[in-house]
Scaffold this motif. Structure first.
Motif, short mmCIF file in Angstrom:
data_model
loop_
_atom_site.label_atom_id
_atom_site.label_comp_id
_atom_site.label_asym_id
_atom_site.label_seq_id
_atom_site.Cartn_x
_atom_site.Cartn_y
_atom_site.Cartn_z
N ARG A 109 0.83 -1.21 0.00
CA ARG A 109 0.00 0.00 0.00
C ARG A 109 0.86 1.25 0.00
N GLU A 110 1.88 1.27 0.88
CA GLU A 110 2.77 2.44 0.95
C GLU A 110 3.49 2.65 -0.38
N GLY A 111 3.91 1.54 -1.00
CA GLY A 111 4.61 1.66 -2.28
C GLY A 111 3.74 2.23 -3.38
N ILE A 112 2.47 1.79 -3.43
CA ILE A 112 1.55 2.31 -4.45
C ILE A 112 1.30 3.80 -4.23
N LEU A 113 1.05 4.17 -2.96
CA LEU A 113 0.77 5.58 -2.65
C LEU A 113 2.00 6.45 -2.89
N ALA A 114 3.19 5.93 -2.52
CA ALA A 114 4.42 6.70 -2.75
C ALA A 114 4.67 6.89 -4.24
N GLY A 115 4.38 5.84 -5.03
CA GLY A 115 4.55 5.94 -6.48
C GLY A 115 3.66 7.01 -7.08
N MET A 116 2.46 7.18 -6.50
CA MET A 116 1.53 8.18 -7.02
C MET A 116 2.04 9.61 -6.80
N THR A 117 2.80 9.83 -5.73
CA THR A 117 3.30 11.18 -5.46
C THR A 117 4.29 11.64 -6.53
N LYS A 118 4.84 10.70 -7.28
CA LYS A 118 5.81 11.04 -8.33
C LYS A 118 5.13 11.24 -9.69
N LYS A 119 3.83 11.00 -9.74
CA LYS A 119 3.09 11.17 -10.99
C LYS A 119 2.67 12.63 -11.17
N SER A 120 2.13 12.90 -12.34
CA SER A 120 1.65 14.26 -12.62
C SER A 120 0.44 14.60 -11.75
N ARG A 121 0.19 15.88 -11.61
CA ARG A 121 -0.96 16.33 -10.80
C ARG A 121 -2.26 15.73 -11.34
#
Length: 596
Positions: free
Chosen positions: A276-288
């Motif tokens: 879960r943390e990995g998926i959410l952390a990955g999203m922070t690096k995506k575009s707005r």
């Protein structure tokens, strides 16, 4: 009628001879062993054990990570009527010696050179010990048999073939199948005696809820010596015609997921939290824009999950939003992780946080949480796949009785309850009463629909100096929902206030320190955790995650520890549970400082 583990396996071989039973990564690719091929290996190894003089009821210890040789060794032992004393591969040599001495095991099977080194280090004190190595030992290693040598011994003894058949057909349901040592969260590990009938009953009852199918694949990650791993990753799939593929290591987990694309997987809650943390952390690096779409999709999924959990109908428009969220967002995530075929995760061994369960439910990855103990072989309750209730461990399996005692302790009675603790009649009498009820030591309650909720361990209950009682586990579980807190230990027994030791997720703290450009050596844990901004962050996380406590439950002080909990330093059990007593002893100065 199937009554023993040997009968159970032989029936699968007869039904599914050409289906793959086991898969392992060799020379860069997964290869498989069919049920017929596995049966031949089990017979060959069993014959070798007989030729070595291993008798019915002899205790044979198995020190190995999960791999095909573990599964074949276990099946060979239960076929010849011997008892598998299963040891965690990550325990130190001193604990291996303790378990061998306590169980009276005369033979030790080890996997690789790491485990062989432990065995060689204690052999001087256990001179009777026979060592068998799955892999060839280093040159110059004396008095160690290899698997190949054991197999040749069996082949050179023609009479062992007929004796192998006589032995497995003569095994009785009440015969011992295994001794499994508890993780030792509250004291020395105890050897739990489990019979063939304990395991077989649990497999039969579990099949009605965990519906494994012939030819479908389970990716095995939890150690097979762990009772939940033995049940979900070994006996249950091998009784169903399913395939067990073994993970290479934690570091290779994501790669192995993509290679295997499993249908089922057992994971401990901490690994699900990491997903879960990995998926959410990955999203922070995506575009707005991508982040906005993801959170819209997650919101749609959570809304549907809440309606399902409350047994309400999902409106057509809401259902379509969830469908669209899955097509646009969640399927891409699942495909990237290798989870496109996954029917469910199974979680056990420790409490799963509600937020993690809801997250996976929202993205259409079902997590079936169950409850059990080594002493119950193991499964007691499980969340039905179609009627999940987050924050609970589900409904009792058919044939198992569960009740709540006057002091809120969970009691269990049924054919799955252990025979007792090895060489510990007093301890056995203490936990199994005259009516056959096993006293689990867990505190819990049933909701209105009969779902069981675990509150805490009975021995963990904190009694403040004013007599108020606080259950620490719910507070600790909520604290570890923070990406910055890996473990938490809530303290206060016989004190006037509640405090906490916080063990950070150093990776997330380092990332934050770099992002905020903090003037701190992020590679030095001690200086990192003592930075005022990190202390303020932890205070914010406590206030955010525990906003609704009674005044006496509130955490008044906390200490951030600049060291990770681990199996090696004795603060975690081999199943990664916190050893509360060891934590309080190791960090007693920090505890006293909070009360000074």
């Amino acid at each position: 009628m199937t009554e023993t583990l040997a009968q159970m396996f032989q029936e699968s071989v007869e039904k599914f001879p050409e289906l793959p039973a086991l898969m392992v990564k060799t020379e860069g690719a997964y290869t498989s062993i069919t049920y017929r091929g596995m049966a031949q290996k089990v017979r060959g190894l069993g014959r070798g054990f007989i030729a070595l003089g291993i008798q019915k009821k002899d205790h044979v210890a198995l020190l190995s990570e999960s791999r095909p040789e573990w599964a074949i060794s276990d099946m060979a032992l239960v076929h010849i009527g011997a008892v598998n004393v299963a040891l965690f591969p990550n325990i130190p040599a001193s604990q291996v010696e303790y378990s061998l001495s306590d169980s009276g095991s005369g033979t030790l099977i080890v996997s690789d050179r790491t485990q062989l080194k432990k065995a060689m280090g204690i052999r001087d004190r256990l001179k009777y010990l026979r060592i068998i190595a799955m892999e060839p030992p280093p040159d110059g290693t004396a008095d160690v048999l290899t698997f190949d040598e054991v197999l040749k011994l069996g082949e050179a003894s023609p009479g062992t073939d007929a004796e192998f058949d006589e032995r497995w057909k003569a095994v009785k349901p009440e015969d011992r199948a295994s001794i499994i040592y508890t993780s030792g969260t509250t004291g020395d590990p105890k050897g739990v005696i489990l019979s063939h009938s304990n395991f077989v009953f649990n497999v039969k009852a579990g099949k009605h809820v965990l519906c494994f199918r012939p030819g479908e694949i389970l990716l095995s990650f939890v150690p097979l010596n762990h009772v939940m791993g033995r049940f979900v990753d070994h006996y249950l799939p091998l009784s169903s015609g399913s395939t067990v593929a073994y993970v290479e290591s934690l570091l290779k987990l994501r790669q192995n997921l993509q290679e295997i694309q499993p249908h089922y997987m057992l994971l401990v809650p901490r690994v699900l939290d990491m997903f879960r943390e990995g998926i959410l952390a990955g999203m922070t690096k995506k575009s707005r824009r991508t982040q906005v779409i993801f959170h819209w999709a997650l919101s749609a999924g959570k809304e549907c999950c809440r309606l399902i959990e409350s047994r309400q109908a999902i409106p057509l428009v809401t259902s379509f939003r969830w469908f669209l969220a899955d097509r646009l967002v969640f399927r891409k995530i699942k495909n990237r992780l290798g989870l496109q075929r996954l029917k469910f995760f199974f979680s056990g061994g420790a409490p799963l946080s509600r937020s993690t369960a809801e997250f996976f439910g929202a993205i259409r990855l079902r997590v079936m949480e169950g409850y059990g103990l080594s002493e119950t072989a193991p499964l007691v309750t499980v969340n039905p796949s179609s009627l999940l209730k987050f924050g609970t461990v589900g409904l009792p399996l058919d044939g198992i009785e569960v009740k709540i005692a006057d002091d809120s302790e969970i009691l269990v009675r049924g054919p799955n309850v252990m025979q007792g603790y090895h060489n510990r009649p007093e301890d056995t009498a203490e936990v199994i009463d005259s009516q056959g009820w096993f006293h689990t030591g867990d505190i819990g309650e049933f909701d209105g629909e009969g779902y069981l909720r675990i509150t805490d361990r009975k021995k963990n209950l904190i009694v403040l100096s004013n007599g108020k009682k606080v259950a620490p586990q719910p507070l600790e579980n909520r604290l570890t929902e923070s990406p910055f807190i890996a473990h938490a230990t809530v303290i206060g027994d016989q004190r006037n206030t509640i405090t906490a030791l916080l063990f950070p997720s150093f990776k997330h703290l380092r990332d934050l320190a770099k992002e905020k450009k903090l003037d701190v050596d992020s590679d030095n844990n001690e200086t990192l955790v003592s930075h005022p901004d990190i202390e303020r962050l932890m205070k914010h996380e406590i206030d955010r995650l525990l906003p609704d406590l009674a005044d006496f439950e509130k955490i008044r002080r906390f200490s951030i520890v600049g060291e990770e909990l681990s199996v090696e330093n004795g603060t975690l059990t081999p199943t990664l549970k916190v050893r509360r007593r060891m934590v309080l002893e190791r960090y007693k100065d920090a505890v006293e400082a909070m009360y000074r």
